[in-house]
Design an enzyme around this catalytic site. Structure first.
Site, PDB file in Angstrom:
ATOM      1  N   ASP A   1      -5.833  19.798 -14.528  1.00  0.00           N
ATOM      2  CA  ASP A   1      -6.231  18.450 -14.938  1.00  0.00           C
ATOM      3  C   ASP A   1      -5.877  18.332 -16.419  1.00  0.00           C
ATOM      4  O   ASP A   1      -6.491  18.977 -17.262  1.00  0.00           O
ATOM      5  CB  ASP A   1      -7.733  18.251 -14.682  1.00  0.00           C
ATOM      6  CG  ASP A   1      -8.230  16.850 -15.047  1.00  0.00           C
ATOM      7  OD1 ASP A   1      -7.637  16.238 -15.964  1.00  0.00           O
ATOM      8  OD2 ASP A   1      -9.205  16.373 -14.435  1.00  0.00           O
TER       9      ASP A   1
ATOM     10  N   TYR B   1     -14.748  18.403 -14.864  1.00  0.00           N
ATOM     11  CA  TYR B   1     -15.263  17.026 -14.913  1.00  0.00           C
ATOM     12  C   TYR B   1     -16.353  16.895 -13.850  1.00  0.00           C
ATOM     13  O   TYR B   1     -16.160  17.322 -12.704  1.00  0.00           O
ATOM     14  CB  TYR B   1     -14.107  16.055 -14.637  1.00  0.00           C
ATOM     15  CG  TYR B   1     -14.549  14.631 -14.527  1.00  0.00           C
ATOM     16  CD1 TYR B   1     -14.986  13.938 -15.646  1.00  0.00           C
ATOM     17  CD2 TYR B   1     -14.559  13.984 -13.299  1.00  0.00           C
ATOM     18  CE1 TYR B   1     -15.417  12.630 -15.542  1.00  0.00           C
ATOM     19  CE2 TYR B   1     -14.974  12.669 -13.187  1.00  0.00           C
ATOM     20  CZ  TYR B   1     -15.402  11.996 -14.313  1.00  0.00           C
ATOM     21  OH  TYR B   1     -15.825  10.701 -14.212  1.00  0.00           O
TER      22      TYR B   1
ATOM     23  N   LYS C   1      -7.954   7.325 -19.223  1.00  0.00           N
ATOM     24  CA  LYS C   1      -8.300   7.800 -20.563  1.00  0.00           C
ATOM     25  C   LYS C   1      -7.122   7.563 -21.528  1.00  0.00           C
ATOM     26  O   LYS C   1      -6.759   6.438 -21.748  1.00  0.00           O
ATOM     27  CB  LYS C   1      -8.703   9.270 -20.476  1.00  0.00           C
ATOM     28  CG  LYS C   1      -9.740   9.566 -19.353  1.00  0.00           C
ATOM     29  CD  LYS C   1     -11.091   8.954 -19.622  1.00  0.00           C
ATOM     30  CE  LYS C   1     -12.060   9.018 -18.445  1.00  0.00           C
ATOM     31  NZ  LYS C   1     -12.225  10.289 -17.794  1.00  0.00           N
TER      32      LYS C   1
ATOM     33  N   ARG D   1       0.845  -1.206   0.000  1.00  0.00           N
ATOM     34  CA  ARG D   1       0.000   0.000   0.000  1.00  0.00           C
ATOM     35  C   ARG D   1       0.875   1.249   0.000  1.00  0.00           C
ATOM     36  O   ARG D   1       0.548   2.254  -0.607  1.00  0.00           O
ATOM     37  CB  ARG D   1      -0.973  -0.008   1.187  1.00  0.00           C
ATOM     38  CG  ARG D   1      -1.733   1.311   1.364  1.00  0.00           C
ATOM     39  CD  ARG D   1      -3.079   1.155   2.063  1.00  0.00           C
ATOM     40  NE  ARG D   1      -2.989   0.392   3.301  1.00  0.00           N
ATOM     41  CZ  ARG D   1      -2.433   0.823   4.445  1.00  0.00           C
ATOM     42  NH1 ARG D   1      -1.903   2.036   4.507  1.00  0.00           N
ATOM     43  NH2 ARG D   1      -2.383   0.059   5.513  1.00  0.00           N
TER      44      ARG D   1
END
Ligand SMILES: *Cc1c(COP(=O)(O)O)cnc(C)c1O
Length: 372
Positions: A171, A99, A196, A47
């Site tokens: 972004d 977004y 994406k 992690r």
């Protein structure tokens, strides 16, 4: 090294124990300590860090020209980590057309946590200047923005953020580092949906925060990554890294195809408007020419008629697939207002197009028959 070379080599090295050229996937959750309790190879528990995530983070930092990156299980998790690194009471200026998940996080989640947000049109520079106040700690932009692909002048908005003493985040999901370099225009942090174009094959959800300098704010993001645990799996990191290797060439093809499709649609009698930054008629075209190498793979079309007409056109496509998301090899088409739901600002006659890597003639013929 130049961009194409970085895309192939950053985060890659031949495995010294096997000679493997292609990286291995390391599913191990835990790593051996030395007899003295140390862990000189840097890995303790997956992690916190694991080899595949380290490789991806090194690659993303190199592609953007930043000092470091933190990879997350999604861009929404990456975005949340940036907001969590602020303090309750801080103010964020964000795009009114960010977004929709980013808007929702600010409106529904972080408002309850004491983060204040003002949503502005980032193409209205005076409005951005008015929105910044003494408590503003973050200015967030997303360009080109969804679904009208409005173009924000990164350097200008960065200057406003700087003057107001706020951190500036871009972004960079739709442009990708292949087409746009926010750090060169002054950004402090870059956020990505690797889901994406970076992943590029529609087979992995992921996100990242890239930092220009390894400063205390980024160290907070890093701590939230490890403590919050919204981390990508080793396999997901491996997939994104594999996708990135072809990013420069895919972005060129996405951009060339999208420009041709947009030009075709702009001439079509069944079309009311086309939104693509590569068209000279687009309001952001001049800024896009300055800050982007090409104009990307995303376009939107407003058909002549209402919502039902748009849905009827969508129903007829054969090469395009009706689906949300973008950035994969296959072309997708989406009635955007439907997924954004009640209260959406998106026109009801708008269809969003993710232009894939098919032959453009097939894409154009498909849209032509759907619009007939
Ligand atoms: C898809 C997208 C996101 C969210 O990505 P997830 O990985 O689904 O959380 C954020 N920003 C932009 C611009 C996006 O397109």
């Amino acid at each position: 090294m130049r961009f194409e070379t970085l895309a192939v080599h950053a985060g890659h090295r031949v495995d010294p124990s096997t000679g493997a050229v292609t990286p291995a996937i390391h599913p191990s959750t835990t790593f051996e300590r030395e007899p003295d309790g140390s862990y000189p190879r840097g890995f303790l528990y997956a992690r916190n860090a694991n080899p595949n995530r380290n490789a991806l983070e090194e690659c993303l930092a190199a592609l953007e020209g930043g000092e470091a990156a933190a990879a997350f299980a999604s861009a929404s998790a990456a975005t949340s980590a940036v907001f969590l690194a602020l303090e309750p009471g801080d103010h964020v200026v964000a795009p009114v057309d960010a977004y929709h998940g980013t808007c929702r996080l600010l409106r529904d989640t972080f408002s309850r946590w004491g983060l204040e947000a003002t949503f502005v049109d980032m193409t209205d520079v005076a409005a951005v200047r008015r929105a910044v106040k003494p408590s503003t700690k973050l200015v967030w932009v997303e360009t080109p923005s969804n679904p009208l692909w409005k173009v924000t002048d990164i350097a200008v908005i960065c200057e406003i953020a700087r003057a107001g003493g706020a951190r500036f985040v871009c972004d960079n999901t739709t442009a990708t580092p292949a087409l746009q370099s926010p750090f060169r225009l002054g950004a402090d942090l870059i956020v990505h949906a690797t889901t994406k174009f970076l992943g590029g094959h529609g087979d992995v959800i992921g996100g990242a925060v890239v930092t220009r300098t390894r400063d205390p704010f980024f160290e907070k993001v890093r701590a939230i990554q490890a403590a919050g645990g919204a981390v990508p799996s080793p396999f997901d990191c491996w997939l994104v890294l594999r996708g990135v290797r072809t990013l420069p060439y895919r972005m060129r093809a996405h951009s060339e195809n999208a420009l041709r499709v947009a030009a075709f649609l702009a001439r079509h009698p069944g079309v009311e408007a086309v939104h693509y930054p590569g068209l000279p008629s687009h309001p952001g075209h001049d800024i896009a020419r300055r800050q982007m190498a090409q104009f990307g793979g995303m376009a939107s079309v407003q058909v002549k008629g209402d919502r039902d007409r748009a849905l009827a056109v969508a129903a007829k496509v054969r090469v395009f697939t009706r689906a949300t998301s973008f950035g994969g090899t296959e072309s997708l088409l989406e009635h955007r207002a439907s997924i954004e739901g009640p209260g959406t600002r998106t026109p009801e006659n708008l269809l969003r197009l993710s232009i894939g890597l098919e032959n453009t003639d097939d894409l154009i013929e498909d849209l032509d028959q759907a619009l007939a």
